[in-house]
Scaffold this motif. Structure first.
Motif, mmCIF file in Angstrom:
data_model
loop_
_atom_site.group_PDB
_atom_site.id
_atom_site.type_symbol
_atom_site.label_atom_id
_atom_site.label_comp_id
_atom_site.label_asym_id
_atom_site.label_seq_id
_atom_site.Cartn_x
_atom_site.Cartn_y
_atom_site.Cartn_z
ATOM 1 N N THR A 178 0.846 -1.142 -0.072
ATOM 2 C CA THR A 178 0.064 -0.047 0.144
ATOM 3 C C THR A 178 0.832 1.309 0.003
ATOM 4 N N ASP A 179 2.112 1.089 0.588
ATOM 5 C CA ASP A 179 3.149 2.311 0.562
ATOM 6 C C ASP A 179 3.677 2.465 -0.692
ATOM 7 N N THR A 180 3.338 3.653 -1.469
ATOM 8 C CA THR A 180 3.949 3.844 -2.942
ATOM 9 C C THR A 180 5.654 3.932 -2.811
ATOM 10 N N THR A 181 6.108 4.318 -1.772
ATOM 11 C CA THR A 181 7.325 4.511 -1.597
ATOM 12 C C THR A 181 8.180 2.944 -1.752
ATOM 13 N N PHE A 182 7.668 2.123 -1.185
ATOM 14 C CA PHE A 182 8.086 0.552 -1.460
ATOM 15 C C PHE A 182 7.737 0.266 -2.542
ATOM 16 N N LEU A 183 6.605 0.507 -3.420
ATOM 17 C CA LEU A 183 6.238 0.046 -4.513
ATOM 18 C C LEU A 183 7.321 0.638 -5.455
ATOM 19 N N TYR A 184 7.570 1.939 -5.389
ATOM 20 C CA TYR A 184 8.500 2.447 -6.483
ATOM 21 C C TYR A 184 10.031 1.930 -6.209
ATOM 22 N N SER A 185 10.569 1.537 -4.868
ATOM 23 C CA SER A 185 11.759 0.884 -4.842
ATOM 24 C C SER A 185 11.728 -0.575 -5.305
ATOM 25 N N LEU A 186 10.660 -1.153 -5.428
ATOM 26 C CA LEU A 186 10.511 -2.595 -5.798
ATOM 27 C C LEU A 186 10.507 -2.544 -7.399
ATOM 28 N N PHE A 187 9.936 -1.436 -7.931
ATOM 29 C CA PHE A 187 9.919 -1.449 -9.433
ATOM 30 C C PHE A 187 11.139 -0.985 -9.983
ATOM 31 N N SER A 188 11.843 -0.215 -9.282
ATOM 32 C CA SER A 188 13.014 0.750 -9.991
ATOM 33 C C SER A 188 14.173 -0.219 -10.492
ATOM 34 N N ASN A 189 14.982 0.513 -11.097
ATOM 35 C CA ASN A 189 16.139 -0.153 -11.687
ATOM 36 C C ASN A 189 15.819 -1.335 -12.642
ATOM 37 N N ASN A 190 14.617 -1.249 -13.304
ATOM 38 C CA ASN A 190 14.195 -2.117 -14.330
ATOM 39 C C ASN A 190 14.215 -3.501 -13.617
ATOM 40 N N PHE A 191 14.273 -3.523 -12.376
ATOM 41 C CA PHE A 191 14.187 -4.826 -11.701
ATOM 42 C C PHE A 191 12.655 -5.606 -12.077
ATOM 43 N N VAL A 192 11.582 -4.892 -12.181
ATOM 44 C CA VAL A 192 10.318 -5.550 -12.472
ATOM 45 C C VAL A 192 10.403 -6.209 -13.943
ATOM 46 N N ASN A 193 11.083 -5.652 -14.883
ATOM 47 C CA ASN A 193 10.908 -5.902 -16.111
ATOM 48 C C ASN A 193 12.016 -7.319 -16.025
ATOM 49 N N ASP A 194 13.051 -7.138 -15.345
ATOM 50 C CA ASP A 194 14.025 -8.403 -15.225
ATOM 51 C C ASP A 194 13.074 -9.732 -14.829
ATOM 52 N N LEU A 195 12.256 -9.528 -13.612
ATOM 53 C CA LEU A 195 11.556 -10.332 -13.289
ATOM 54 C C LEU A 195 10.501 -11.125 -14.274
ATOM 55 N N ILE A 196 9.937 -10.035 -14.976
ATOM 56 C CA ILE A 196 8.901 -10.480 -16.166
ATOM 57 C C ILE A 196 9.677 -11.240 -17.204
ATOM 58 N N ALA A 197 10.998 -11.060 -17.512
ATOM 59 C CA ALA A 197 11.597 -11.519 -18.583
ATOM 60 C C ALA A 197 12.263 -12.824 -18.299
ATOM 61 N N ALA A 198 12.418 -13.058 -16.824
ATOM 62 C CA ALA A 198 13.079 -14.285 -16.184
ATOM 63 C C ALA A 198 12.790 -15.490 -17.118
ATOM 64 N N PRO A 199 13.621 -16.371 -17.275
ATOM 65 C CA PRO A 199 12.991 -17.741 -17.827
ATOM 66 C C PRO A 199 12.444 -18.619 -17.129
ATOM 67 N N VAL A 200 11.086 -18.920 -17.589
ATOM 68 C CA VAL A 200 10.066 -19.554 -16.528
ATOM 69 C C VAL A 200 9.682 -20.831 -17.579
ATOM 70 N N ASP A 201 9.298 -21.914 -16.930
ATOM 71 C CA ASP A 201 9.118 -23.132 -17.668
ATOM 72 C C ASP A 201 7.660 -23.155 -17.885
ATOM 73 N N LEU A 202 7.056 -22.570 -18.865
ATOM 74 C CA LEU A 202 5.696 -22.422 -19.206
ATOM 75 C C LEU A 202 5.062 -23.685 -19.531
ATOM 76 N N ASP A 203 5.824 -24.901 -19.553
ATOM 77 C CA ASP A 203 5.237 -25.887 -19.881
ATOM 78 C C ASP A 203 4.611 -26.767 -18.755
ATOM 79 N N ASN A 204 5.073 -26.265 -17.540
ATOM 80 C CA ASN A 204 4.625 -26.802 -16.427
ATOM 81 C C ASN A 204 3.350 -26.048 -16.052
ATOM 82 N N ASP A 205 2.294 -26.735 -15.767
ATOM 83 C CA ASP A 205 1.120 -26.141 -15.557
ATOM 84 C C ASP A 205 1.012 -25.390 -14.444
ATOM 85 N N GLU A 206 1.871 -25.826 -13.190
ATOM 86 C CA GLU A 206 1.786 -25.109 -12.028
ATOM 87 C C GLU A 206 2.450 -23.851 -12.015
#
Length: 132
Positions: free
Chosen positions: A41-69
């Motif tokens: 709920t704290d925008t400062t924490f949200l901004y620090s979590l999303f900063s430095n392209n970290f969120v995009n690195d998480l999204i782009a990290a290799p994930v086994d999409l063949d595993n249903d779970e």
């Protein structure tokens, strides 16, 4: 590093046990990140979590999409991220280095997935992106 951790935890070099460990850790990471995002709920924490392209690195990290779970938790994570999109946070989701919007492009890559739950989540993510 994750495979090494799994090997040291007693898999004894068995490939199936190592993969089970990787899946379990991946699921736990995605689940934990989704819970954290839901509770922010704290925008400062949200901004620090999303900063430095970290969120995009998480999204782009290799994930086994063949595993249903793994797929289910990954899509839930993407949806949780999309719910945090606002006019103030959208710039965190754009990767200027690659001229890409990983949240959207990753979601769209799953638009024709055979699982209806995935397709519904992709629609929700797309609508969350377009509302901004």
């Amino acid at each position: 590093m994750l495979r090494l951790l799994c090997e040291r935890r007693g898999s004894g070099g068995h490939r199936d046990r190592e993969e089970d460990c990787v899946v379990a850790v991946t699921v736990q990471i995605l689940q934990t990140l989704s819970i954290i995002l839901d509770g922010i709920t704290d925008t400062t924490f949200l901004y620090s979590l999303f900063s430095n392209n970290f969120v995009n690195d998480l999204i782009a990290a290799p994930v086994d999409l063949d595993n249903d779970e793994v797929l289910a938790y990954y899509v839930a994570f993407l949806k949780a991220l999309s719910l945090k999109l606002t006019p103030d946070t959208i710039h965190f989701f754009f990767n200027e280095r690659l001229d890409d919007f990983p949240l959207y492009t990753t979601a769209i890559s799953l638009f024709d997935h055979p699982d209806s739950m995935v397709r519904v989540a992709v629609r929700a993510i797309t609508l969350n992106v377009f509302r901004i």
